[in-house]
Design a protein around this motif. Structure first.
Motif, PDB file in Angstrom:
ATOM      1  N   PRO A 121      -5.306  -2.332  -1.797  1.00 46.44           N
ATOM      2  CA  PRO A 121      -4.728  -1.160  -2.465  1.00 46.44           C
ATOM      3  C   PRO A 121      -5.504  -0.794  -3.719  1.00 46.44           C
ATOM      4  O   PRO A 121      -6.070  -1.671  -4.387  1.00 46.44           O
ATOM      5  N   PRO A 122      -5.574   0.486  -4.061  1.00 49.62           N
ATOM      6  CA  PRO A 122      -6.256   0.901  -5.300  1.00 49.62           C
ATOM      7  C   PRO A 122      -5.475   0.442  -6.532  1.00 49.62           C
ATOM      8  O   PRO A 122      -4.272   0.243  -6.484  1.00 49.62           O
ATOM      9  N   ASN A 127      -1.468   6.177   2.428  1.00 53.43           N
ATOM     10  CA  ASN A 127      -2.664   6.982   2.631  1.00 53.43           C
ATOM     11  C   ASN A 127      -3.460   6.449   3.813  1.00 53.43           C
ATOM     12  O   ASN A 127      -3.721   5.235   3.912  1.00 53.43           O
ATOM     13  N   LEU A 162      -6.498   4.057   3.611  1.00 48.97           N
ATOM     14  CA  LEU A 162      -6.370   2.606   3.486  1.00 48.97           C
ATOM     15  C   LEU A 162      -6.249   1.904   4.834  1.00 48.97           C
ATOM     16  O   LEU A 162      -6.148   0.671   4.883  1.00 48.97           O
ATOM     17  N   ARG A 191       0.833  -1.213   0.000  1.00 48.56           N
ATOM     18  CA  ARG A 191       0.000   0.000   0.000  1.00 48.56           C
ATOM     19  C   ARG A 191       0.867   1.264   0.000  1.00 48.56           C
ATOM     20  O   ARG A 191       0.373   2.356  -0.270  1.00 48.56           O
ATOM     21  N   ARG A 204      -1.823  11.267   5.481  1.00 49.88           N
ATOM     22  CA  ARG A 204      -0.898  10.182   5.144  1.00 49.88           C
ATOM     23  C   ARG A 204       0.032   9.866   6.306  1.00 49.88           C
ATOM     24  O   ARG A 204       0.185  10.659   7.248  1.00 49.88           O
ATOM     25  N   LEU A 255      -4.621  10.903  -4.316  1.00 55.81           N
ATOM     26  CA  LEU A 255      -3.649  10.427  -5.305  1.00 55.81           C
ATOM     27  C   LEU A 255      -3.832  11.194  -6.591  1.00 55.81           C
ATOM     28  O   LEU A 255      -4.963  11.516  -6.973  1.00 55.81           O
ATOM     29  N   PRO A 256      -2.804  11.416  -7.383  1.00 56.79           N
ATOM     30  CA  PRO A 256      -1.401  11.199  -7.053  1.00 56.79           C
ATOM     31  C   PRO A 256      -0.884  12.315  -6.169  1.00 56.79           C
ATOM     32  O   PRO A 256      -1.470  13.387  -6.138  1.00 56.79           O
ATOM     33  N   ASP A 265      -4.838   2.091  -9.256  1.00 62.69           N
ATOM     34  CA  ASP A 265      -3.993   3.128  -9.842  1.00 62.69           C
ATOM     35  C   ASP A 265      -2.925   3.637  -8.865  1.00 62.69           C
ATOM     36  O   ASP A 265      -2.443   4.756  -8.986  1.00 62.69           O
ATOM     37  N   LYS A 266      -2.551   2.809  -7.883  1.00 64.32           N
ATOM     38  CA  LYS A 266      -1.541   3.222  -6.904  1.00 64.32           C
ATOM     39  C   LYS A 266      -0.196   3.439  -7.588  1.00 64.32           C
ATOM     40  O   LYS A 266       0.228   2.611  -8.406  1.00 64.32           O
ATOM     41  N   TYR A 322       3.784   3.858  -1.355  1.00 65.81           N
ATOM     42  CA  TYR A 322       4.287   4.289  -2.662  1.00 65.81           C
ATOM     43  C   TYR A 322       5.397   5.314  -2.449  1.00 65.81           C
ATOM     44  O   TYR A 322       5.427   6.029  -1.445  1.00 65.81           O
TER      45      TYR A 322
END
Length: 380
Positions: A90-91, A63, A66, A3, A47, A138-139, A93-94, A5
């Motif tokens: 997790p999404p 984030n 999550l 999760r 975050r 995001l982003p 588009d992470k 990034y």
């Protein structure tokens, strides 16, 4: 860990606010140890940011949206206190992140240098607020204000610098208030001086009670017209006038303490009465050294021990010896501390009185493990 990034250290999202920072945090992927061994964690309202304390450009974020819940695990003699973060999926588009086990649904944070409870309390409030529901998470983009926050050592240094700036601002503001108070005090003294002149001019038209009441009010604000370097140009003139004012001021205080006072006590009492435009220790010493030449009712005296005192001319050394000898005889024996309490004087002056009385042959000493004690001299 999938999760998290990667991010650029110092960037945070629009509307993101820093809530807490904690150093020396080790991360576990589920129950497995990772190479994220020691980092500074920056908790914001959106975050959780982990920045490696040893390697540069190794910063990642999670984030808070999550995080489904968290659990505290107490430490022991061999284990650090921990927090378990239970995570949602997790999404899709992470952004890219560390390559770790994708099957775990939780991570562990190990607080190697403490601070778990404080972090937990802030994290709980951040999860309740759910700020990310109103902000795009995001982003990650720099905030519109262009603000940057550097975690790790640089972040700590920035916090310290920011605190120093706030403290400086408070001190500056405080001195502004003090300057304003001094101006008002000057105005009050000027007003009282004008009233004092009116009292002198109208002696016959006001009662004695009114005069006493006015003088009491005048004394309550301290010395009415303190001698300053601004009012007396040369150093000699300044010290001469200062000596006269100090000598007149000390008459009553010396009567209250038995006719003698240490120079530090004189310094404190006199400056307290001035209220502002305080005199320096050197100026006060120079003024006191002029007492005898100006034929004032007080004198500066130095004991054999080196202690400097201001003494009233009506203060008789013979009377002090007689009084001290009588007190020792009545009590049987005395220490300097005990005499100080009985005579309501400082311990230094009490010791000097005892030594002076001893030199006169009226008392004698006994120096033992219990300290220095004085007895009546039965040998004379």
């Amino acid at each position: 860990m999938n999760r998290f990034y990667w991010i650029t250290a110092g960037q945070y999202l629009g509307g993101e606010k820093v809530l807490h920072q904690q150093r020396s945090i080790r991360l576990y992927d589920g129950e497995s140890k990772t190479n994220f061994d020691s980092g500074a964690v920056l908790l914001t309202n959106m975050r959780l940011i982990w920045d490696d304390e040893e390697l540069e450009d190794r910063t990642m974020a999670l984030n808070l949206s999550l995080v489904s819940k968290f659990e505290e695990v107490p430490g022991s003699l061999t284990k650090s206190p921990k927090i378990y973060l239970y995570l949602k999926s997790p999404p899709k588009d992470k952004p890219p992140g560390p390559s770790v086990n994708e099957d775990t649904d939780h991570i562990r944070m190990s607080f190697r240098k403490g601070g778990r409870d404080e972090f937990s309390a802030v994290l709980s409030e951040a999860l309740k607020s759910s700020v990310w529901e109103k902000q795009a998470s995001l982003p990650p983009q720099p905030s519109s204000s262009g603000s940057r926050y550097r975690v790790g050592i640089a972040g700590i240094e920035r916090d310290i610098h920011s605190k120093q700036l706030k403290d400086d601002a408070k001190v500056t503001e405080a001195f502004k208030d003090l300057d304003a108070l001094i101006v008002k005090a000057r105005e009050m003294v000027d007003m009282l001086n004008r009233y004092a002149k009116n009292v002198e001019e109208k002696k016959g038209s006001i009662t004695d009670d009114e005069t006493v009441a006015f003088k009491s009010a005048l004394l309550s604000v301290g010395i009415a017209n303190p001698v300053t370097r601004e009012t007396h140009g040369s150093t000699t003139s300044y010290h001469t006038e200062l000596a006269k004012q100090v000598g007149a001021f000390l008459v009553k205080p010396l009567e209250e303490v038995g006719g003698i006072m240490t120079l530090p006590d004189v310094y404190c009492r006199y400056n307290r009465a001035r209220g502002f435009d305080l005199v320096s220790p050197d100026d006060l010493l120079n003024a006191c050294q002029m007492f005898e030449r100006l034929k004032l009712p007080v004198r500066l005296r130095q004991f054999d021990s080196g202690v400097l005192v201001v003494q009233s001319l009506v203060h008789s050394e013979e009377a002090v010896i007689s009084e001290t000898s009588k007190t020792v005889s009545e009590e049987g024996d005395l220490t300097a501390d005990q005499l100080a309490r009985i005579a309501n004087i400082s311990v230094i002056l009490a010791m000097e009185r005892l030594l002076t009385t001893e030199n006169a042959g009226k008392i004698c000493r006994d120096h033992s493990m219990e300290g220095l004690r004085f007895f009546p001299n039965q040998f004379m």
